[in-house]
Design an enzyme around this catalytic site. Sequence first.
Site, short mmCIF file in Angstrom:
data_model
loop_
_atom_site.label_atom_id
_atom_site.label_comp_id
_atom_site.label_asym_id
_atom_site.label_seq_id
_atom_site.Cartn_x
_atom_site.Cartn_y
_atom_site.Cartn_z
N ASP A 150 0.83 -1.21 0.00
CA ASP A 150 0.00 0.00 0.00
C ASP A 150 0.86 1.26 0.00
O ASP A 150 0.68 2.15 -0.81
CB ASP A 150 -0.99 0.01 1.19
CG ASP A 150 -0.30 -0.27 2.53
OD1 ASP A 150 0.91 -0.53 2.55
OD2 ASP A 150 -1.00 -0.22 3.56
N ASP B 63 7.04 3.97 3.45
CA ASP B 63 7.26 5.11 4.32
C ASP B 63 8.78 5.20 4.61
O ASP B 63 9.52 5.76 3.82
CB ASP B 63 6.40 4.83 5.57
CG ASP B 63 6.30 5.99 6.53
OD1 ASP B 63 5.43 6.84 6.32
OD2 ASP B 63 7.07 6.02 7.50
#
Length: 195
Positions: free
Chosen positions: A119, A122
């Site tokens: 998804d 980071d």
Amino acid sequence: MRSAWQAAYVLLKPHIMEKIQVLDKQFRPYIPEAEVKKRVAAMAAQISSDMEGRNPLFVAILNGAFVFAADLFRDISVPAEISFVKVSSYMGTDTTGSVSDLIGLTEDIAGRTVIVVEDIVDTGLSMKHVLEMLQAKKPAEVRIAALLLKPDKLEVPVNIDYCGFKIPNDFILGYGLDYDGYGRNLRDIYVLDTK
Ligand code: IMP
Ligand code: MG
């Protein structure tokens, strides 16, 4: 009971994005579902063209990637398999940096082309860990498809082959992404409202 026209109105009613509350935080609209889906379709078209004749195995990272993987995979037009694995590094709005093992990969990936479906990347630490675990199983090639990337937060170099959106360092949710487990069911992507 609803009349036919009322039912039709419910179906056709424009989907309005507004500020929402999830647990103790407010989020505001960020990327509408239609825009996400358009980008996902374009990514799938590119992957399909690159994967012609390669019989790739998609490896989707649970929980966050389940919505993205479902949309992406249904737009793949070449023969392909998909498997879902679990690895978790995130608590609340701050990454812990520590990740667990890959759970659920039962396929033999030796000599295969693997496409990791994630998804969001980071710090990149979980992706690095996933890549190491996959590489140990001697695949022919591993590529990464990530819906979102926060380039300024990367702590380790990660080469994203297929990236949906590059975003600033804000905390987002929806379309599978969560805040402490909630918000995954939101169709659109929202960002933490700090104002
Ligand atoms: P990384 O190891 O720091 O790259 O963390 C990646 C994982 O943290 C992703 O797979 C997400 O599950 C989660 N994550 C990172 N940023 C966000 C965010 O803005 N919202 C929700 N989850 C996030
Ligand atoms: Mg995730």
